[in-house]
Design a protein around this motif. Structure first.
Motif, short mmCIF file in Angstrom:
data_model
loop_
_atom_site.label_atom_id
_atom_site.label_comp_id
_atom_site.label_asym_id
_atom_site.label_seq_id
_atom_site.Cartn_x
_atom_site.Cartn_y
_atom_site.Cartn_z
N ALA A 60 -31.18 15.63 55.76
CA ALA A 60 -31.69 16.94 56.16
C ALA A 60 -30.55 17.90 56.52
CB ALA A 60 -32.66 16.80 57.33
N ASP A 61 -29.52 17.39 57.20
CA ASP A 61 -28.39 18.24 57.58
C ASP A 61 -27.64 18.74 56.35
OD1 ASP A 61 -28.94 17.89 60.26
OD2 ASP A 61 -27.60 16.17 60.47
N TYR A 62 -27.42 17.85 55.40
CA TYR A 62 -26.71 18.25 54.18
C TYR A 62 -27.55 19.22 53.34
CZ TYR A 62 -23.19 14.66 55.06
OH TYR A 62 -22.19 13.90 55.60
N GLU A 63 -28.85 19.03 53.32
CA GLU A 63 -29.72 19.94 52.56
C GLU A 63 -29.71 21.33 53.15
OE1 GLU A 63 -33.36 17.79 52.67
OE2 GLU A 63 -32.90 16.57 50.89
N ARG A 64 -29.71 21.42 54.48
CA ARG A 64 -29.62 22.74 55.13
C ARG A 64 -28.27 23.39 54.84
NH1 ARG A 64 -32.38 20.16 59.48
NH2 ARG A 64 -30.38 19.66 60.45
N ARG A 65 -27.26 22.56 54.79
CA ARG A 65 -25.92 23.07 54.49
C ARG A 65 -25.86 23.65 53.08
NH1 ARG A 65 -20.86 19.32 56.28
NH2 ARG A 65 -19.36 20.98 56.72
N ILE A 66 -26.50 22.99 52.16
CA ILE A 66 -26.52 23.45 50.77
C ILE A 66 -27.21 24.81 50.69
CG2 ILE A 66 -27.47 23.00 48.48
CD1 ILE A 66 -27.02 20.00 49.06
N LYS B 56 -23.86 18.19 47.83
CA LYS B 56 -24.89 17.63 46.95
C LYS B 56 -24.66 16.14 46.70
CE LYS B 56 -26.24 21.79 44.37
NZ LYS B 56 -26.28 22.43 43.03
N GLN B 57 -23.40 15.77 46.53
CA GLN B 57 -23.08 14.35 46.36
C GLN B 57 -23.41 13.57 47.62
OE1 GLN B 57 -22.10 12.88 43.52
NE2 GLN B 57 -22.17 14.85 42.46
N ALA B 58 -23.15 14.19 48.77
CA ALA B 58 -23.43 13.52 50.05
C ALA B 58 -24.91 13.29 50.26
CB ALA B 58 -22.84 14.35 51.19
N VAL B 59 -25.76 14.21 49.77
CA VAL B 59 -27.20 14.04 49.90
C VAL B 59 -27.66 12.76 49.21
CG1 VAL B 59 -29.43 14.97 49.13
CG2 VAL B 59 -27.74 16.48 50.18
N GLN B 60 -27.06 12.46 48.06
CA GLN B 60 -27.44 11.26 47.31
C GLN B 60 -26.98 9.98 48.00
OE1 GLN B 60 -29.37 11.75 44.68
NE2 GLN B 60 -29.13 13.97 44.97
N LEU B 61 -25.99 10.11 48.89
CA LEU B 61 -25.39 8.93 49.50
C LEU B 61 -25.75 8.76 50.97
CD1 LEU B 61 -21.84 9.55 48.01
CD2 LEU B 61 -23.41 7.76 47.28
N ALA B 62 -26.23 9.83 51.60
CA ALA B 62 -26.46 9.80 53.03
C ALA B 62 -27.75 9.04 53.38
CB ALA B 62 -26.54 11.22 53.58
N SER B 63 -27.82 8.64 54.63
CA SER B 63 -29.03 8.01 55.14
C SER B 63 -30.12 9.07 55.30
CB SER B 63 -28.73 7.35 56.49
OG SER B 63 -28.35 8.33 57.44
N PRO B 64 -31.38 8.65 55.40
CA PRO B 64 -32.47 9.63 55.54
C PRO B 64 -32.27 10.58 56.70
CG PRO B 64 -33.36 7.47 55.05
CD PRO B 64 -31.89 7.28 55.27
N LEU C 93 -14.95 31.97 46.36
CA LEU C 93 -16.05 31.45 45.57
C LEU C 93 -15.79 30.01 45.15
CD1 LEU C 93 -18.77 32.48 44.51
CD2 LEU C 93 -17.62 33.12 42.38
N VAL C 94 -14.57 29.72 44.73
CA VAL C 94 -14.21 28.35 44.35
C VAL C 94 -14.37 27.40 45.53
CG1 VAL C 94 -12.26 26.87 43.71
CG2 VAL C 94 -12.65 28.98 42.47
N LEU C 95 -13.95 27.84 46.70
CA LEU C 95 -14.03 26.99 47.89
C LEU C 95 -15.49 26.74 48.30
CD1 LEU C 95 -11.10 28.50 49.98
CD2 LEU C 95 -11.09 26.41 48.62
N TYR C 96 -16.31 27.79 48.27
CA TYR C 96 -17.73 27.62 48.60
C TYR C 96 -18.40 26.64 47.63
CZ TYR C 96 -17.72 31.59 51.86
OH TYR C 96 -17.47 32.43 52.92
N LYS C 97 -18.13 26.80 46.36
CA LYS C 97 -18.76 25.93 45.35
C LYS C 97 -18.28 24.48 45.50
CE LYS C 97 -19.74 29.39 41.79
NZ LYS C 97 -19.47 29.82 40.39
N ARG C 98 -17.03 24.31 45.86
CA ARG C 98 -16.49 22.96 46.05
C ARG C 98 -17.19 22.26 47.22
NH1 ARG C 98 -11.74 20.11 44.78
NH2 ARG C 98 -10.92 18.76 46.43
N ILE C 99 -17.39 23.00 48.29
CA ILE C 99 -18.09 22.43 49.45
C ILE C 99 -19.53 22.09 49.08
CG2 ILE C 99 -18.87 22.85 51.81
CD1 ILE C 99 -16.48 24.80 52.09
N ARG C 100 -20.19 23.00 48.35
CA ARG C 100 -21.58 22.76 47.95
C ARG C 100 -21.70 21.53 47.06
NH1 ARG C 100 -24.70 27.09 44.26
NH2 ARG C 100 -23.11 26.35 42.84
N GLU C 101 -20.79 21.37 46.12
CA GLU C 101 -20.82 20.21 45.23
C GLU C 101 -20.66 18.91 46.02
OE1 GLU C 101 -21.23 17.87 41.95
OE2 GLU C 101 -21.65 20.02 42.16
N ALA C 102 -19.73 18.92 46.98
CA ALA C 102 -19.53 17.74 47.82
C ALA C 102 -20.76 17.45 48.66
CB ALA C 102 -18.31 17.92 48.72
#
Length: 258
Positions: free
Chosen positions: A89-95, A77-85, A66-75
């Protein structure tokens, strides 16, 4: 008058150029920071996914997954704010996929798997991967705890399990090396490894006094030590002994005449 106007225009142009360059540099710095931070979040995701993929090598508790899944999800979410358009979409599907995994994990419950099911891999490369995985997992758990994302009780329990696993790996490795050294007739090294293994077992006993692993490995270590001592006696060079009668014969043999 015209000369003054020209000077003013040149000054204004210079100011515009300076301002434009400053804005451009600021934009480049912001872009560089964005790329650096995005790279960092990707590294967090990749490292955590690697650890997650190796958790099948040892009895991993649901809390750790659970800790590992949440850590990946948090990263992510941060990537969505920084990624190009194009990347968002790839990061959002991953979330979304991670949200499903987290919900499923929470629905399973938090039953702790027994460490008694743990077996050290036979392959040296796999052992190395296991050791590195536990080291990374410990760092991740501590980092999440320091961020306040992991309950102190859960943190203490999971770190204790990691410590126990590392000690078990050390014991198994030392006993294995002791047997190899004994086979190669390197009895000093073999005895040293067994002694270290017994010391480590005493450390585990202090943490988990009722652990059946301890009694089993203590008996195994003692048996190995007996085997080493027996081999030392068997292979010890014998001291030459002179027969008494031979010594008497030498004393009373006829003297030569010169």
């Amino acid at each position: 008058m015209a000369f003054t106007l020209v000077l003013l225009l040149i000054g204004a142009l210079l100011l515009m150029v300076i301002g434009f360059n400053a804005m451009q540099q600021q934009k480049e710095r912001a872009e560089a920071l964005r790329r650096t931070e995005l790279t960092r979040q990707r590294a967090i995701m990749e490292e955590t996914e690697e650890v997650l993929s190796n958790t099948g090598m040892f009895p991993c508790s649901p809390n750790v997954s659970l800790v590992l899944y949440k850590r990946i999800r948090e990263a992510a979410k941060q990537a969505v704010q920084l990624a190009s358009p194009q990347q968002k979409a790839d990061y959002e599907r991953r979330i979304l996929d991670l949200d499903t995994l987290i919900n499923n994990q929470q629905g399973i419950g938090m039953t702790m798997p027994s460490l008694e099911s743990f077996k050290l891999p036979d392959n040296d490369r796999q052992i190395l991967v296991l050791v590195q995985t536990l080291k990374k997992l410990r760092a991740i758990i501590r980092d999440e705890h320091n961020k306040g994302k992991l309950d102190p009780t859960v943190f203490a329990n999971e770190e204790g399990r990691i410590n126990n696993l590392q000690l078990r790996i050390n014991v198994e490795s030392m006993l294995s090396r002791a047997r190899s050294s004994c086979y190669m007739k390197q009895y000093g090294s073999a005895r040293q490894m067994v002694t270290k293994a017994l010391s480590t077992l005493n450390t585990i006993k202090g943490q988990t006094p009722n652990d059946p692993f301890i009694a089993k490995k203590v008996e195994e270590a003692k048996a190995t030590l007996d085997e080493i001592n027996s081999a030392v006696k068997t292979n010890q060079p014998s001291t030459p002994k002179y027969k008494e009668e031979n010594d008497i014969d030498v004393i009373f043999q006829p003297k030569k005449k010169w």
